[in-house]
Design a protein around this motif. Structure first.
Motif, mmCIF file in Angstrom:
data_model
loop_
_atom_site.group_PDB
_atom_site.id
_atom_site.type_symbol
_atom_site.label_atom_id
_atom_site.label_comp_id
_atom_site.label_asym_id
_atom_site.label_seq_id
_atom_site.Cartn_x
_atom_site.Cartn_y
_atom_site.Cartn_z
ATOM 1 N N TRP A 6 -24.236 34.378 16.823
ATOM 2 C CA TRP A 6 -24.862 35.482 17.558
ATOM 3 C C TRP A 6 -25.732 36.320 16.641
ATOM 4 O O TRP A 6 -26.831 36.732 17.010
ATOM 5 C CB TRP A 6 -23.785 36.351 18.208
ATOM 6 N N ILE B 129 -18.912 32.396 19.329
ATOM 7 C CA ILE B 129 -20.160 31.959 19.950
ATOM 8 C C ILE B 129 -20.570 30.577 19.453
ATOM 9 O O ILE B 129 -21.036 29.728 20.229
ATOM 10 C CB ILE B 129 -21.282 32.984 19.675
ATOM 11 N N TYR C 269 -16.788 37.142 16.108
ATOM 12 C CA TYR C 269 -17.634 36.862 17.277
ATOM 13 C C TYR C 269 -18.602 35.716 16.995
ATOM 14 O O TYR C 269 -18.839 34.863 17.853
ATOM 15 C CB TYR C 269 -18.388 38.119 17.682
ATOM 16 N N ASP C 270 -19.153 35.680 15.782
ATOM 17 C CA ASP C 270 -20.036 34.568 15.406
ATOM 18 C C ASP C 270 -19.315 33.226 15.556
ATOM 19 O O ASP C 270 -19.890 32.251 16.052
ATOM 20 C CB ASP C 270 -20.512 34.739 13.962
ATOM 21 N N GLN D 201 -29.036 34.755 16.202
ATOM 22 C CA GLN D 201 -29.849 34.906 17.408
ATOM 23 C C GLN D 201 -30.519 36.274 17.439
ATOM 24 O O GLN D 201 -31.710 36.391 17.746
ATOM 25 C CB GLN D 201 -28.981 34.747 18.664
#
Length: 249
Positions: free
Chosen positions: A221, A205, A201-202, A224
């Motif tokens: 992410w 993103i 997912y990182d 963040q």
């Protein structure tokens, strides 16, 4: 796939609107759509404040972190947890419901009811070709927001929702992998799988931001999240909520 699901899956936050204001009919349909949401035990523990006064919208935009789209939109709705009417009903009938009004469970019900209503409104708005954006920034200073909107005891402004005709539609932001969100029977806490999902997912993103900003931004992410949560946000909130008579026990 039907049109309702297409609308839901096509969601993206809109932060730039044309000057067109919503019509009274559109506002009525959106509020009725919100009211059609599920509500715990039929309590209906929320209210919606439509803000049309230019000065109030300008002030709310300032309080929300100087976000221009809080002022410039088709319509601004503020969703509130609301147990004020329930208190009034009980007083009129001579029934003491203070313990329930001040309880955490009832507070959670009011917040959940408001969130369900807002999401119904959002889907309705998007199905009408309108854009939406939630405004959590109104919680930056709820003292001033409450004074501005004149909310009494047992009424807590939770978030704003701006609705309008999109002027500059944004790209759809990727969500976490389904396997990371959906668990069957028990919570899956396998560390290896957990890390694998987050790593993928990182990368997704980071690529999203690079493409969206022409290489000027490549946030992950996980960075963040740790950045935004390393310091407790809006630390005054617990005291303020209790000052409204909510979540005391």
């Amino acid at each position: 796939m039907n049109k309702t699901i297409e609308t839901i899956l096509n969601h993206r936050s809109i932060r730039s609107f044309t000057d067109r204001l919503l019509t009274e009919e559109e506002v009525r349909l959106l509020v009725e759509s919100a009211q059609s949401a599920s509500t715990s035990s039929y309590i209906q523990a929320y209210s919606i404040i439509g803000v049309t006064d230019p000065d109030k919208k300008r002030k709310l935009a300032e309080l929300a972190g100087n976000q221009p789209y809080v002022e410039k939109n088709g319509h601004l709705f503020v969703f509130c947890a609301d147990l004020y009417r329930h208190d009034k009903i009980a007083r009129k009938k001579g029934v003491d419901i203070t313990a329930s009004l001040e309880g955490t469970e009832t507070f959670m019900v009011s917040v959940i009811d408001a969130a369900l209503a807002a999401q119904n409104m959002s889907i309705a708005a998007e199905s009408m070709g309108l854009g939406i954006c939630y405004i959590g920034g109104i919680r930056n200073n709820l003292n001033e927001v409450s004074e501005l909107l004149e909310t009494p005891e047992y009424v807590l402004p939770l978030f704003g929702l701006v609705v309008g005709q999109p002027a500059n539609p944004s790209a759809k932001k990727p969500r976490l992998p389904l396997d990371h969100i959906y668990h069957e029977n028990v919570y899956q806490a396998d560390d290896a799988e957990f890390e694998k999902h987050l790593s993928a997912y990182d990368e997704t993103i980071s690529n999203y931001y690079q493409k969206r900003t022409d290489g000027k931004r490549s946030d992950k992410w996980t960075d963040q999240i740790t950045g935004s949560l390393k310091k407790p946000p809006r630390a005054y909130m617990n005291e303020f909520v209790k000052g409204k008579g909510l979540n005391k026990r």
